[in-house]
Design an enzyme around this catalytic site. Structure first.
Site, PDB file in Angstrom:
ATOM      1  N   ASP A  63      -3.139   8.912  -1.403  1.00 50.31           N
ATOM      2  CA  ASP A  63      -3.958   7.880  -0.766  1.00 50.31           C
ATOM      3  C   ASP A  63      -5.058   7.419  -1.726  1.00 50.31           C
ATOM      4  O   ASP A  63      -5.343   8.054  -2.734  1.00 50.31           O
ATOM      5  CB  ASP A  63      -4.568   8.451   0.511  1.00 50.31           C
ATOM      6  CG  ASP A  63      -4.901   7.393   1.547  1.00 50.31           C
ATOM      7  OD1 ASP A  63      -4.963   6.207   1.176  1.00 50.31           O
ATOM      8  OD2 ASP A  63      -5.088   7.752   2.716  1.00 50.31           O
ATOM      9  N   GLU A  66      -6.586   2.976  -5.378  1.00 50.62           N
ATOM     10  CA  GLU A  66      -7.012   1.680  -5.928  1.00 50.62           C
ATOM     11  C   GLU A  66      -7.735   1.801  -7.280  1.00 50.62           C
ATOM     12  O   GLU A  66      -7.560   0.864  -8.097  1.00 50.62           O
ATOM     13  CB  GLU A  66      -7.925   0.954  -4.916  1.00 50.62           C
ATOM     14  CG  GLU A  66      -7.211   0.443  -3.676  1.00 50.62           C
ATOM     15  CD  GLU A  66      -6.860   1.579  -2.722  1.00 50.62           C
ATOM     16  OE1 GLU A  66      -5.815   1.469  -2.046  1.00 50.62           O
ATOM     17  OE2 GLU A  66      -7.594   2.564  -2.663  1.00 50.62           O
ATOM     18  N   ASP A 140      -4.115   0.302   5.188  1.00 52.30           N
ATOM     19  CA  ASP A 140      -4.556   0.455   6.575  1.00 52.30           C
ATOM     20  C   ASP A 140      -4.650  -0.914   7.260  1.00 52.30           C
ATOM     21  O   ASP A 140      -5.738  -1.448   7.503  1.00 52.30           O
ATOM     22  CB  ASP A 140      -5.910   1.163   6.622  1.00 52.30           C
ATOM     23  CG  ASP A 140      -5.831   2.571   6.062  1.00 52.30           C
ATOM     24  OD1 ASP A 140      -4.713   3.083   5.916  1.00 52.30           O
ATOM     25  OD2 ASP A 140      -6.881   3.154   5.765  1.00 52.30           O
TER      26      ASP A 140
END
Length: 449
Positions: A63, A66, A140
């Site tokens: 997760d 970025e 998300d």
């Protein structure tokens, strides 16, 4: 661990120097390691191997790649907190973080267990990510009809970027309060939206549901008697019956650099009308997928690309190409059309992807044009295909003489099913047949390779 990584220069330090805290509980000071540093990647793998992989966990959910060292700060600030990288300026290397992060996990696992396939799910991507056994989900996302619609073009554009393994949170991740609180007046809309999203998800590279409350299991979405429940069961079973088709697409992605989720412009470049279509796509060479993304919609405008006709997957009804139609979209039906001149292999009902069965494989032959399909198979869970351990069976149909030919198998692998049965179902423009897994077949072939 922190002290060791810090001493060796493996950490980004700006987040700590600025005193930023994450949003968990009271908040904690945190940072990320620098995956651009080969030694840091090795150390990170050593850590997760010791604490996680060695305990039996064999898939990775990476997760915040970025990288999201601190949520909700600007891209400019994010670059500041990871500057400099081992290779140089974060402005130059920022976007490649998910690539080198996945590289370290992939190479690490293969170094300690070279015979087990790696699987990585990561939230961000960079060109070439697929070579590290990584799939990307779209983050998300919200749980509204417009969010579902946006995922169609998101998946198409991701695939057009040259990366084949895309997925999303079916049903959306961030759920509106009216659904989260199970408000009675909104329950039916949630059920319909989730089932429509589920239909769409069944024809994407990776099929997965995930999100915040309400829970996503079928029985938590709706009771067994509800049409939403029945629709989800049907599309779940259809996904697994299509595994011979889908696994072949995965084989093509590796061996032939193929793209599974295909913008229409990829397959119909001469048709000007497809260039701006962002809510329909091809799933593999044969299936035209048209998700339904409006509440209570029971039909959908669909453009059928010119140059070939199209069969309704579920009814078998034939339509000419080069026209827009109003397609039936009953609650339990998402419009899917099969390209004229296609062979689609459909397997028996299975419970998991690697389930072995000697039951027949049914070849649905959509005539009107010449057709071909090369059925790809390998051992399924290891890397022996890199050494040539896989097989291909070329299946062709000739429209002129109406002959279907199943060629000799090329290649082999351990555990390969030598003798098998192919059932044949022939569809013609004037002889429609519904997608019925119990219907009488036109011919049965005992095949020995």
């Amino acid at each position: 661990m922190y002290e060791d990584f810090d001493k060796k220069g493996y950490l980004f330090k700006r987040n700590i120097a600025d005193g930023r805290k994450d949003w968990i509980g009271e908040g904690y000071t945190s940072t990320f390691y620098d995956p651009f540093n080969p030694a840091a990647r090795t150390a990170f793998w050593k850590l997760i191997n010791e604490k996680i992989y060695s305990k039996g966990i064999n898939a990775w959910w990476l997760d915040a790649t970025e990288p999201d060292m601190h949520s909700n700060i600007s891209v400019e600030k994010r670059k500041e907190v990871m500057n400099p990288t081992f290779l140089g300026s974060s402005t130059k290397y920022f976007n490649a973080f998910p690539l080198v992060n996945a590289k370290g996990v992939y190479e690490g696992q293969r170094s300690v267990n070279p015979n087990e396939r790696v699987f990585i799910l990561t939230r961000s991507a960079f060109s070439g990510l697929q070579k590290y056994a990584a799939a990307t989900w779209s983050g998300d996302i919200g749980a509204r009809w417009e969010d579902m619609k946006a995922q169609i073009s998101a998946g198409i554009n991701f695939s057009l970027s040259g990366m084949p393994y895309w997925t999303m949170d079916i049903g959306g991740f961030v759920v509106e309060e009216r659904y989260e609180k199970h408000q009675p007046e909104h329950v039916e809309e949630w059920r319909e939206m989730f089932s429509r999203w589920f239909q769409f998800g069944a024809f994407t590279p990776l099929f997965r549901a995930h999100g915040q409350f309400p829970y996503r299991e079928f029985y938590n979405v709706a009771p067994e008697s509800h049409q939403a429940y029945k629709s989800m069961v049907y599309y779940n079973q259809l996904r697994y019956r299509l595994m011979p088709y889908i696994y072949t697409l995965n084989g093509k992605a590796h061996h032939q650099d193929y793209t599974m989720m295909r913008g229409l412009v990829m397959d119909f470049p001469a048709d000007e009308k497809v260039k701006n279509i962002g809510d329909s796509y091809m799933f593999g060479p044969s299936l035209l997928v048209n998700p339904v993304y409006k509440f209570k919609e029971r039909s959908r405008d669909v453009y059928l690309p010119r140059g070939q006709g199209w069969y309704d997957l579920f009814s078998g009804q034939f339509h000419k190409g080069g026209q827009a139609i109003k397609a039936d979209a009953a609650y339990g039906k998402m419009p899917v059309f099969v390209k004229e001149g296609s062979i689609v292999p459909i397997g028996p009902a299975i419970q998991y992807t690697s389930e072995k069965t000697d039951k027949p494989l049914t070849l649905y032959v959509y005539t009107g044009k010449d057709a071909s399909f090369t059925l790809y198979e390998d051992e399924g869970t290891n890397y022996n295909y890199e050494k040539g351990s896989f097989s291909n069976i070329l299946i062709t149909y000739n429209e002129a003489d109406k002959n279907l030919t199943i060629e000799d198998r090329e290649g082999d692998f351990a555990g390969m099913q030598i003798n098998r049965v192919f059932n044949i179902v022939i569809l013609t423009p004037k002889n429609k047949k519904p997608l019925d897994f119990n219907q009488k077949t036109d011919k049965t072939i005992n095949y020995a390779g």
